[in-house]
Scaffold this active site. Structure first.
Site, PDB file in Angstrom:
ATOM      1  N   PRO A  99      24.578  25.580 -17.322  1.00  0.00           N
ATOM      2  CG  PRO A  99      25.659  23.579 -16.835  1.00  0.00           C
ATOM      3  CD  PRO A  99      25.781  25.064 -16.658  1.00  0.00           C
ATOM      4  CD  GLU A 100      18.413  26.933 -19.560  1.00  0.00           C
ATOM      5  OE1 GLU A 100      17.382  26.395 -20.012  1.00  0.00           O
ATOM      6  OE2 GLU A 100      18.627  28.159 -19.644  1.00  0.00           O
ATOM      7  CE  LYS A 154      18.152  24.292 -14.589  1.00  0.00           C
ATOM      8  NZ  LYS A 154      18.205  25.752 -14.347  1.00  0.00           N
ATOM      9  CG  HIS A 158      40.762  26.489 -13.477  1.00  0.00           C
ATOM     10  ND1 HIS A 158      40.905  27.244 -12.338  1.00  0.00           N
ATOM     11  CD2 HIS A 158      41.040  27.314 -14.523  1.00  0.00           C
ATOM     12  CE1 HIS A 158      41.247  28.483 -12.678  1.00  0.00           C
ATOM     13  NE2 HIS A 158      41.337  28.546 -13.989  1.00  0.00           N
ATOM     14  NE  ARG A 176      32.568  32.083 -14.586  1.00  0.00           N
ATOM     15  CZ  ARG A 176      31.663  32.866 -15.150  1.00  0.00           C
ATOM     16  NH1 ARG A 176      30.481  33.022 -14.567  1.00  0.00           N
ATOM     17  NH2 ARG A 176      31.916  33.486 -16.281  1.00  0.00           N
ATOM     18  CE  LYS A 181       2.180  27.742  -7.300  1.00  0.00           C
ATOM     19  NZ  LYS A 181       2.432  28.234  -5.926  1.00  0.00           N
ATOM     20  NE  ARG A 238      17.244  33.429 -13.506  1.00  0.00           N
ATOM     21  CZ  ARG A 238      17.071  32.140 -13.290  1.00  0.00           C
ATOM     22  NH1 ARG A 238      16.402  31.407 -14.161  1.00  0.00           N
ATOM     23  NH2 ARG A 238      17.556  31.571 -12.203  1.00  0.00           N
TER      24      ARG A 238
END
Length: 299
Positions: free
Chosen positions: A2-3, A58, A106, A125, A168, A285
């Site tokens: 989740p973001e 997050k 779980h 998980r 950068k 990604r």
């Protein structure tokens, strides 16, 4: 994982059940999640009242009247089930809704409140974790000490972005995902913000700063679009891909407004653009972008 918008959606769903409530009992059904629970974890929580439920990037942080704060990170599959005093149920952050994922086996942490509510943390998980730190030390604790600016805060503006990225050579997308610079951005919303800004994800991040360190014109555009994308996603209850649902159990809706994410081969939605959405891999990604209106300048 989740973001920021999904974590904010979870926070908003949990707050009515937790804020102002006293923790009566904490049951740990295993000794650890990703990491072992802190020493005397249940004992330190029991008897405390939740004063505020906040979000940092997050992470969720529950500020307690004991002077400590409970830090919660959902990992890949963490979710909460809430049983309210009236007997109704909520699932603020309902991940992995099918099969064995999300089943009672779980359920690893159960917090019972004096008002009759129960909050259960479920994590198939076990990539999530919980920690307790002194509230006064929150910003300097090991989880937050190196964390960058909040993208939805007033602290992120074009001059700040230019200072962060000046000189950068890191690809712009990688710089935006660097939690030490800006905390809380993830793959989905960076792809969307870059497309709205007309910026190629492989552009050197330093291109958003002029030689004197002041912001280049596109820096202001990017900051505006980052905030817009995140705000719209929070309002939509986050994005549902395969594993996320809103606090009321309904699916998040922002994915219906994706312009580029996971839309390879589709026509670019930008007015007047005849390009199509492409995909490259950056840092392991997938990156989605328009091959026509997000052009990498030739140097």
């Amino acid at each position: 994982m989740p973001e920021l918008p999904e974590v904010e959606t979870v926070r908003r769903g949990l707050a009515p059940a937790m804020v102002g409530a006293r923790v009566a009992r904490v049951t740990l059904r295993r000794p650890n999640l990703r990491f072992p629970f802190p020493e005397r974890f249940a004992e330190r929580l029991e008897g405390t009242t939740v004063l505020e439920l906040a979000r940092r990037a997050k992470y969720l942080t529950a500020h307690l009247d004991s002077g400590e704060s409970l830090i919660l990170h959902l990992g890949m599959s963490g979710r909460f089930d809430v049983r309210l005093p009236d007997g109704s149920n909520l699932s603020p952050g309902d991940f992995y809704l099918e099969g064995a994922l999300g089943t009672p086996k779980h359920d690893h942490v159960v917090m019972a409140f004096a008002n009759g509510a129960t909050v259960t943390y479920n994590d198939a998980r076990r990539f999530g974790f919980m920690d307790l730190v002194a509230t006064r030390d929150l910003e300097t604790c090991r989880h937050f000490a190196s964390m960058g600016v909040e993208p939805l805060s007033d602290a992120l503006d074009a001059p700040r972005l230019a200072r962060l990225f000046a000189r950068k050579i890191t690809p712009l997308k990688a710089a935006l995902l660097d939690q030490r610079l800006i905390a809380g951005l993830g793959n989905i919303y960076v792809c969307e913000a870059l497309h709205r800004s007309g910026l190629h994800p492989a552009l050197p991040a330093g291109a958003l700063a002029k030689p004197d360190g002041s912001p280049a014109p596109k820096a202001k555009t990017l900051v505006k679009e980052i905030k817009a994308v995140l705000t719209e996603a929070v309002a939509a209850g986050g994005s549902t891909l395969r594993d996320y649902a809103r606090p009321d159990g309904e699916r998040g809706a922002f994915q219906h407004g994706f312009r580029v994410y996971d839309r390879v081969g589709h026509a670019c939605p930008t007015k007047g653009c005849t390009g199509r959405i492409g995909r490259i891999v950056q840092g392991g990604r997938s990156t989605f972008f328009c091959e026509t209106c997000q052009v990498l300048p030739v140097r």
